[in-house]
Motif scaffolding. Structure first.
Motif, PDB file in Angstrom:
ATOM      1  N   VAL A 191       0.843  -1.198   0.000  1.00  0.00           N
ATOM      2  CA  VAL A 191       0.000   0.000   0.000  1.00  0.00           C
ATOM      3  C   VAL A 191       0.877   1.247   0.000  1.00  0.00           C
ATOM      4  N   ASN A 192       1.984   1.187   0.708  1.00  0.00           N
ATOM      5  CA  ASN A 192       2.903   2.329   0.751  1.00  0.00           C
ATOM      6  C   ASN A 192       3.480   2.632  -0.637  1.00  0.00           C
ATOM      7  N   LEU A 193       3.808   1.590  -1.383  1.00  0.00           N
ATOM      8  CA  LEU A 193       4.319   1.789  -2.739  1.00  0.00           C
ATOM      9  C   LEU A 193       3.241   2.338  -3.673  1.00  0.00           C
ATOM     10  N   THR A 194       2.011   1.935  -3.449  1.00  0.00           N
ATOM     11  CA  THR A 194       0.907   2.367  -4.311  1.00  0.00           C
ATOM     12  C   THR A 194       0.531   3.816  -4.054  1.00  0.00           C
ATOM     13  N   ASP A 195       0.816   4.307  -2.859  1.00  0.00           N
ATOM     14  CA  ASP A 195       0.409   5.656  -2.474  1.00  0.00           C
ATOM     15  C   ASP A 195       1.316   6.695  -3.127  1.00  0.00           C
ATOM     16  N   GLY A 196       1.126   6.889  -4.434  1.00  0.00           N
ATOM     17  CA  GLY A 196       1.951   7.838  -5.161  1.00  0.00           C
ATOM     18  C   GLY A 196       1.167   8.880  -5.934  1.00  0.00           C
ATOM     19  N   LEU A 197      -0.148   8.685  -6.044  1.00  0.00           N
ATOM     20  CA  LEU A 197      -1.008   9.634  -6.748  1.00  0.00           C
ATOM     21  C   LEU A 197      -2.189   9.985  -5.850  1.00  0.00           C
ATOM     22  N   ASP A 198      -2.851  11.081  -6.153  1.00  0.00           N
ATOM     23  CA  ASP A 198      -3.941  11.576  -5.311  1.00  0.00           C
ATOM     24  C   ASP A 198      -5.111  10.587  -5.279  1.00  0.00           C
ATOM     25  N   GLY A 199      -5.329   9.974  -4.124  1.00  0.00           N
ATOM     26  CA  GLY A 199      -6.448   9.054  -3.964  1.00  0.00           C
ATOM     27  C   GLY A 199      -6.211   7.667  -4.509  1.00  0.00           C
ATOM     28  N   LEU A 200      -5.038   7.405  -5.067  1.00  0.00           N
ATOM     29  CA  LEU A 200      -4.797   6.113  -5.705  1.00  0.00           C
ATOM     30  C   LEU A 200      -4.837   4.957  -4.713  1.00  0.00           C
ATOM     31  N   ALA A 201      -4.250   5.132  -3.536  1.00  0.00           N
ATOM     32  CA  ALA A 201      -4.175   4.041  -2.568  1.00  0.00           C
ATOM     33  C   ALA A 201      -5.403   3.965  -1.668  1.00  0.00           C
ATOM     34  N   ILE A 202      -5.996   5.111  -1.336  1.00  0.00           N
ATOM     35  CA  ILE A 202      -7.042   5.094  -0.319  1.00  0.00           C
ATOM     36  C   ILE A 202      -8.335   4.460  -0.809  1.00  0.00           C
ATOM     37  N   MET A 203      -8.728   4.693  -2.073  1.00  0.00           N
ATOM     38  CA  MET A 203      -9.985   4.118  -2.544  1.00  0.00           C
ATOM     39  C   MET A 203      -9.918   2.597  -2.660  1.00  0.00           C
ATOM     40  N   PRO A 204      -8.856   2.008  -3.215  1.00  0.00           N
ATOM     41  CA  PRO A 204      -8.751   0.546  -3.183  1.00  0.00           C
ATOM     42  C   PRO A 204      -8.747  -0.003  -1.755  1.00  0.00           C
ATOM     43  N   THR A 205      -8.145   0.744  -0.825  1.00  0.00           N
ATOM     44  CA  THR A 205      -8.152   0.310   0.575  1.00  0.00           C
ATOM     45  C   THR A 205      -9.571   0.270   1.114  1.00  0.00           C
ATOM     46  N   VAL A 206     -10.364   1.293   0.794  1.00  0.00           N
ATOM     47  CA  VAL A 206     -11.763   1.328   1.220  1.00  0.00           C
ATOM     48  C   VAL A 206     -12.536   0.147   0.629  1.00  0.00           C
ATOM     49  N   VAL A 263      -4.070  17.140   0.942  1.00  0.00           N
ATOM     50  CA  VAL A 263      -3.220  16.505   1.941  1.00  0.00           C
ATOM     51  C   VAL A 263      -2.883  15.092   1.472  1.00  0.00           C
ATOM     52  N   PHE A 264      -1.719  14.599   1.857  1.00  0.00           N
ATOM     53  CA  PHE A 264      -1.306  13.220   1.578  1.00  0.00           C
ATOM     54  C   PHE A 264      -1.288  12.440   2.884  1.00  0.00           C
ATOM     55  N   MET A 265      -1.475  11.126   2.800  1.00  0.00           N
ATOM     56  CA  MET A 265      -1.518  10.328   4.025  1.00  0.00           C
ATOM     57  C   MET A 265      -0.132  10.069   4.609  1.00  0.00           C
ATOM     58  N   GLY A 266       0.909  10.038   3.773  1.00  0.00           N
ATOM     59  CA  GLY A 266       2.251   9.766   4.268  1.00  0.00           C
ATOM     60  C   GLY A 266       2.406   8.316   4.683  1.00  0.00           C
ATOM     61  N   ASP A 267       3.591   7.980   5.178  1.00  0.00           N
ATOM     62  CA  ASP A 267       3.852   6.608   5.622  1.00  0.00           C
ATOM     63  C   ASP A 267       2.982   6.215   6.805  1.00  0.00           C
ATOM     64  N   ILE A 268       2.644   7.201   7.652  1.00  0.00           N
ATOM     65  CA  ILE A 268       1.833   6.893   8.827  1.00  0.00           C
ATOM     66  C   ILE A 268       0.483   6.301   8.426  1.00  0.00           C
ATOM     67  N   GLY A 269      -0.053   6.731   7.288  1.00  0.00           N
ATOM     68  CA  GLY A 269      -1.319   6.183   6.821  1.00  0.00           C
ATOM     69  C   GLY A 269      -1.151   4.944   5.977  1.00  0.00           C
ATOM     70  N   ALA A 270      -0.224   4.987   5.016  1.00  0.00           N
ATOM     71  CA  ALA A 270      -0.069   3.879   4.074  1.00  0.00           C
ATOM     72  C   ALA A 270       0.399   2.605   4.758  1.00  0.00           C
ATOM     73  N   LEU A 271       1.410   2.712   5.621  1.00  0.00           N
ATOM     74  CA  LEU A 271       1.919   1.519   6.296  1.00  0.00           C
ATOM     75  C   LEU A 271       0.873   0.896   7.206  1.00  0.00           C
ATOM     76  N   SER A 272       0.137   1.725   7.926  1.00  0.00           N
ATOM     77  CA  SER A 272      -0.856   1.207   8.873  1.00  0.00           C
ATOM     78  C   SER A 272      -2.054   0.582   8.161  1.00  0.00           C
ATOM     79  N   LEU A 273      -2.523   1.208   7.087  1.00  0.00           N
ATOM     80  CA  LEU A 273      -3.681   0.663   6.369  1.00  0.00           C
ATOM     81  C   LEU A 273      -3.340  -0.661   5.691  1.00  0.00           C
ATOM     82  N   GLY A 274      -2.167  -0.741   5.090  1.00  0.00           N
ATOM     83  CA  GLY A 274      -1.762  -2.003   4.460  1.00  0.00           C
ATOM     84  C   GLY A 274      -1.637  -3.119   5.472  1.00  0.00           C
ATOM     85  N   ALA A 275      -1.035  -2.810   6.629  1.00  0.00           N
ATOM     86  CA  ALA A 275      -0.901  -3.818   7.682  1.00  0.00           C
ATOM     87  C   ALA A 275      -2.273  -4.242   8.199  1.00  0.00           C
ATOM     88  N   ALA A 276      -3.193  -3.279   8.298  1.00  0.00           N
ATOM     89  CA  ALA A 276      -4.546  -3.586   8.764  1.00  0.00           C
ATOM     90  C   ALA A 276      -5.245  -4.558   7.819  1.00  0.00           C
TER      91      ALA A 276
END
Length: 360
Positions: A191-206, A263-276
Motif C-alpha cells: 500500500v505504501n508503494l501504491t500511495d503515489g497519486l492523489d487518492g490512488l491508494a485510499i480508494m482501493p483500501t476502502v 493533503v497526503f496520508m504519508g507513511d503513517i497512513g499507508a503503512l498502517s492501512l496495508g498492515a490492517a
C-alpha cells in the motif's frame, strides 16, 4: 464502549437493543469515522500547512508532480484517529481480534509516523533506514502472528483456505505465523508503494477493506458460514466494525485527498492501512482472496521488484518508471485517468473475490 452503555440503557428502554445488532454498530462505525474525518480534517490540514509539513517530490518523477511539492502530508494521522475512536466506541472490546487488529494498525502507524517525522521535521530525506523499518515492522507483525496462533481454537485457524473450492485447505500449523507475518508486512509495504497519486491508494483500501468486512461478518456467523460452505470462526464477525470504520475513515480522507490533493496520508497512513488489511485477511482466513482483491497493490509491488531485478541483472529497465502508476504517467496518461482506471480494476477484483463466497 458505547455497546456497554446501550446494553445498560436497554434495561429501561427496549429500543436500545438495536445497538446489539452487529450490522447497526457497523453502520454507526462507518458514519462515526466519516464524521470525525470531516470535523478534524480541515483543522488538521491547516495545522500541517502552518507547520510547513510539506511533501517532498522526486526529481526523476513526472514533471506534473513538481506542483505537488509542499502539499501537507502526515494526513494518515486523521485516518488512524477516525478508525481508532470509531472502533473503540462501537466494537465489542472483549473481542481479542479487535485488539490484535488495532495493535497492528497503530503499531505500523507509529513506524510510519517516525519515518515521516524524520523526513519532514528533522529534514532527513532517508527517514528510517530500510533495515530499521523492516525490523520494527517484523517485530509488530510477529507479535500479532504469535498472538493469533496462540489464541487459535480450531485447525481452520491455522490452515490456508483455497478460495473457489469447497473444503479445500492446507494445514499450516506453526507455519501460520510465517504466513501472517508475510501478509501483514507485505501488504503494509504494498500500500505504501501504491500511495503515489492523489487518492490512488485510499480508494482501493476502502473497497478491499469493505469487502473483507463482509467476509468477517459471514465467517463469524454460524448460519451464514454453514449456508455458504465456509469455515466458521467464532468472534470474527466483530471485525466488521473495524472494517466499516476503516472504510468510513478512508472515504473521509478521500474528501481531502482527491485530485488535486489538499493533503497526503504519508507513511503513517499507508503503512498502517496495508498492515490492517493483512491482519484482517488473516483473522477471517482469506489471505488468498486478499491477494486477489488487492491485486492493484500486488502488481504495483511486483513492478518495483521486476524493475530493480532487471536493472541489476541486465542494466535495463522494464518500465519507464516504477511503481507501475508512474509508468503510465510517463506514457502520457493524465493522473486522474491512471487513478480512476486503477479504481475500476479494484472494483472488478473485489467482485471476483466476493464471488468466492458462492463459487465453491
Amino acid at each position: 464502549m458505547l455497546l456497554y452503555l446501550t446494553q445498560y440503557l436497554a434495561q429501561f428502554e427496549s429500543g436500545f437493543n438495536v445497538f446489539n445488532y452487529l450490522t447497526m454498530r457497523a453502520i454507526l462505525g462507518a458514519l462515526t469515522a466519516l464524521l470525525i474525518s470531516f470535523i478534524i480534517g480541515p483543522r488538521m490540514i491547516k495545522r500541517l500547512q502552518v507547520n510547513q509539513l510539506g511533501q517532498p517530490v522526486r526529481d526523476d518523477g513526472p514533471e506534473t508532480h513538481l506542483l505537488k511539492a509542499g502539499t501537507p502530508t502526515m494526513g494518515g494521522t486523521l485516518i488512524l484517529a477516525a478508525i481508532s475512536i470509531s472502533t473503540v466506541l462501537w466494537a465489542n472490546l472483549e473481542n481479542v481480534y479487535v485488539w490484535i487488529v488495532l495493535f497492528v494498525t497503530l503499531s505500523f502507524g507509529v513506524i510510519g509516523y517516525v519515518d515521516d517525522y524524520k523526513k519532514l521535521i528533522l529534514q532527513d530525506p532517508a527517514g528510517i533506514s530500510a533495515k530499521q523499518k523492516l525490523f520494527w515492522q517484523s517485530t509488530a507483525a510477529l507479535i500479532a502472528a504469535v498472538a493469533l496462533y496462540v489464541t487459535a481454537t480450531d485447525d481452520v485457524q491455522t490452515s490456508l483456505l483455497i478460495p473457489y473450492f469447497k473444503d479445500l485447505a492446507i494445514p499450516l500449523g506453526m507455519f501460520q505465523v510465517v504466513v501472517t507475518y508475510f501478509f501483514i508486512v507485505g501488504f503494509s509495504n504494498a500500500v505504501n508503494l501504491t500511495d503515489g497519486l492523489d487518492g490512488l491508494a485510499i480508494m482501493p483500501t476502502v473497497l478491499v477493506g469493505g469487502a473483507l468486512g463482509i467476509f468477517a461478518y459471514v465467517t463469524g456467523n454460524v448460519n451464514f458460514s454453514n449456508y455458504l460452505g465456509i469455515p466458521y470462526v467464532p468472534g470474527t464477525g466483530e471485525i466488521l466494525v473495524f472494517c466499516t470504520a476503516m472504510a468510513g475513515a478512508g472515504l473521509g480522507f478521500l474528501w481531502f485527498n482527491t485530485y488535486p490533493a489538499q493533503v497526503f496520508m504519508g507513511d503513517i497512513g499507508a503503512l498502517s492501512l496495508g498492515a490492517a488489511l493483512g491482519a484482517v485477511a488473516v483473522v477471517v482466513r482469506q489471505e488468498i482472496v486478499l491477494a486477489i482483491m488487492g491485486g492493484v497493490f500486488v502488481v504495483e509491488t511486483l513492478s518495483v521488484i521486476i524493475q530493480v531485478a532487471s536493472f541489476k541483472l541486465t542494466g535495463k529497465r522494464v518500465f519507464r518508471m516504477a511503481p507501475l502508476h508512474h509508468h503510465f504517467e510517463l506514457k502520457g496518461w493524465a493522473e486522474p485517468k491512471v487513478i480512476v482506471r486503477f479504481w475500476i480494476i479494484t472494483v472488478i477484483l473485489v467482485l471476483i473475490g466476493l464471488a468466492s463466497l458462492k463459487i465453491r
